[in-house]
Design an enzyme around this catalytic site. Sequence first.
Site, PDB file in Angstrom:
ATOM      1  N   CYS A   1      13.910   9.100  -8.956  1.00  4.70           N
ATOM      2  CA  CYS A   1      12.611   8.511  -8.557  1.00  4.70           C
ATOM      3  C   CYS A   1      12.217   8.947  -7.209  1.00  4.70           C
ATOM      4  O   CYS A   1      13.082   9.664  -6.592  1.00  4.70           O
ATOM      5  CB  CYS A   1      12.615   6.976  -9.132  1.00  4.70           C
TER       6      CYS A   1
ATOM      7  N   CYS B   1       0.821  -1.284   0.058  1.00  3.12           N
ATOM      8  CA  CYS B   1      -0.163  -0.009   0.020  1.00  3.12           C
ATOM      9  C   CYS B   1       0.706   1.231   0.081  1.00  3.12           C
ATOM     10  O   CYS B   1       0.507   2.184  -0.630  1.00  3.12           O
ATOM     11  CB  CYS B   1      -0.921  -0.040   1.271  1.00  3.12           C
TER      12      CYS B   1
END
Lengths: 458, 158
Positions: free
Chosen positions: A415, A245
Amino acid sequence: MEAATTSASALRAQIVATEQELSKLKEQLAKIEEKETSVNEIPVEPVTSKWPLSQEEYTRYGRQMIVPSIGIQGQLRLKNAKVLIIGAGGLGCPAAAYLAGAGVGTLGIVDGDTVELSNLHRQILHTTARVGMKKVDSAISYLSSLNPNPTYTPHPTHLTPSNAPSILAPYDVVLDCTDNPASRYLISDTCVLLRKPLVSASALRTEGQLIVLNHPALPAGNELGGPCYRCVFPKPPPVESVVSCGDGGVLGPVVGVMGVLQAAEAVRLICGGGLGGSGVEGRKEGNRLLIFGQNGEPQFRSLKMRGRRKGCFACSGEGGLGLESLSSGSLDYVLFCGLSAPVNILHDDERILPRDYDEVKKKGGEHLLVDVREKVQFDICSIEGSINVPFSRIQRGEGLGDGLGEDERPVYVVCRLGNDSQVVVRKLKDAGLERVVGDIRGGLRAWRKEVDASWPEY
Amino acid sequence: MARDVFCDINAAPEAMQSLSGATSSFFPQYSPTNLNNSSGPDNITQIARYGIRGEHFDSGGVHASGGLEMLFSDERKHKLSVPPRDNQGKAVTVGWLVDYLCEEVMKDSRKEMFVLDGHVRPGILVLINDADWELEGESSYALQPNDNILFVSTLHGG
C-alpha cells in the site's frame, strides 16, 4: 551535476533568507507607518483631517463601504477589530486574504509549520519561492503587500493548552482553520473560557463544513450563549475515522470556499456589532451548520443545530473546565482525541523489505503483488505487474475478486505507507488464504527510498 | 461518483401494517418486491422496497456525506422504503433506521465506523429534515412519510 545542485540549493536558501529579511523590513515599515498614523490620528478623529479614515482607506474600502450592511460604521468596526486566524493552510490563507483586504485592524496568524510544495495548490498566500519558509512569515509577506494598513502579528508556533490563553486573549474573533480534532477542542475550550466567538470550518476532498460557535459568547453557564464545539461533538471521533487532507486529498477551491466563508462570517460578526456578547444576534438566526459538497444535491445545505448542551464540559459552567486546568496542562487534548499509532499487527516473518521483494521480483519467482491503494491512487502509478484490489473492496468482504482468489501463486500486499497492507494481510490470512506471504514494509514510500528513486511521490 | 448519502424516509401509512410473506431475514414480515423506481432524482440507489398486501411505499432518502458514503458502497444517496411498524409493532424510528442501515445496507465490515457501542459513533451528526436529531428526540423520533435523514461525518481537514 552535483555542483549545480549545490548552487541551486544555495540560491534557494538565499532566496528564503532574502524573503524573510524582506518580510521583516516590511513589518518594521508597517509598524513605523502605523505609529506615524496613530501619532497623527489619536484619537480616532485625525488631527489633520475631520474624517475618521484616510483618503487611501476611503478609496481602498469604498466598494464594500457602500454595501448597506457594512457602511462607515462597519468599516470602523473592522478597523478596530482584532482577528486571530489559527492555521495558515487551505482555510487560513483565503480567510486571511479577505480579512486583510477588508481592512481588519489587527490580524494575528498562528502556525508552527513551514511551507511545503504540496501545500501550494490550495494555500494561496504561499509561493513556490517561499517553500521552506515559516507559514506565518510567508502569509504576512503576502498580506502586507496586499494591504499594508493592518497590523499583522505572527505567532510562529503550534497552539498548546499552555500557550492558547495568552495567544487568544488580545483578539475579538477567532477563526479555527486547523486540521485535526485535538486543536479544534482546544480552540473551542479556550474561546469559551475567554468569551470569544469562534468561526470554525473544515474541508476534505470535495466537501466542507462551517459553523459559528460560542456566539453570542456569553459566560459559561448562560444557556443563551451559542453552543461550543463540545456541545455539537461531546466525544471525539475514533482516531481511525479521522482522515487528513494528506491521506484523503482535498480540492483547492473547495477548501478555499470554506475559508472565504469564514472570512464572510467574521466580517458579519464584526460589522453586526454583536461581538461584546450582548446576546441577541446569534439567537435570531439560530445555530446553523453549513455543509458544502461539490457533488452534493443541493451543493449547500444549512442545517439547524442545537444550542448549548446542559452539562457541557466547557460551556455549561458545571463541566469543570477552567483557565487554570487548561494552562496547567492537566487537559491532554491529544490523548483525549487519541493517538494514531502506526499499525503493527504482523510478525516480522510476515513482512518483507522493499529491496528483498525486489530480489523476489528479479529472480522471476511466480507471485502476485496486490496493491491495496484505492484505484485513483493506483492509476497515478503502480509497480509493473501488480494488480489493484482497493482496501475499501476488501473491507466490504469481497476478497481478492474473480480469478485472483483461486490461483496458487504466493501473494504479497503493498500500500502507500505500509499500514493498510498489514490489515489486509491479517484479514486474508484469517480468512484462510494461506498463500499470502506478507506485506511490503513501509509501502511504496519505502519502495521509492530503497528500490526505485523514480517512483512518483504524490 | 460519490454523493451525499441521505435517507429520505417515506413511511407507510399505519393502515398498511398487516403483514404478508416472509423473505427478509431482518424483517421477516415484509417481502421485498422488485418494483421499478419511477420517482425521485437521479443517482438514487434503491436499496430495498417492501410490498405489503400488494401495496408498497417509498422512502424519501438516506444521505451520507463527509466520507461516510465510503461505508455505503460509495453511494451518498439511498432511497428506502420502510415499514410503518417494526416487528414488535412499534412505530419505526430513526434508531430503527440506523440499525437497518448498519445491518442491511452497509457492505463494509467496519460497522464500528457507523455504530459504536450501540450508538451512532462520535463524529457523526444525524439530521432529520435538516435539523440536528437532538432537536427531534434523537433515535426515538418516529419516521414520517418523506422524511429526509442525513448522516454527516465531521471533517477535520483544513
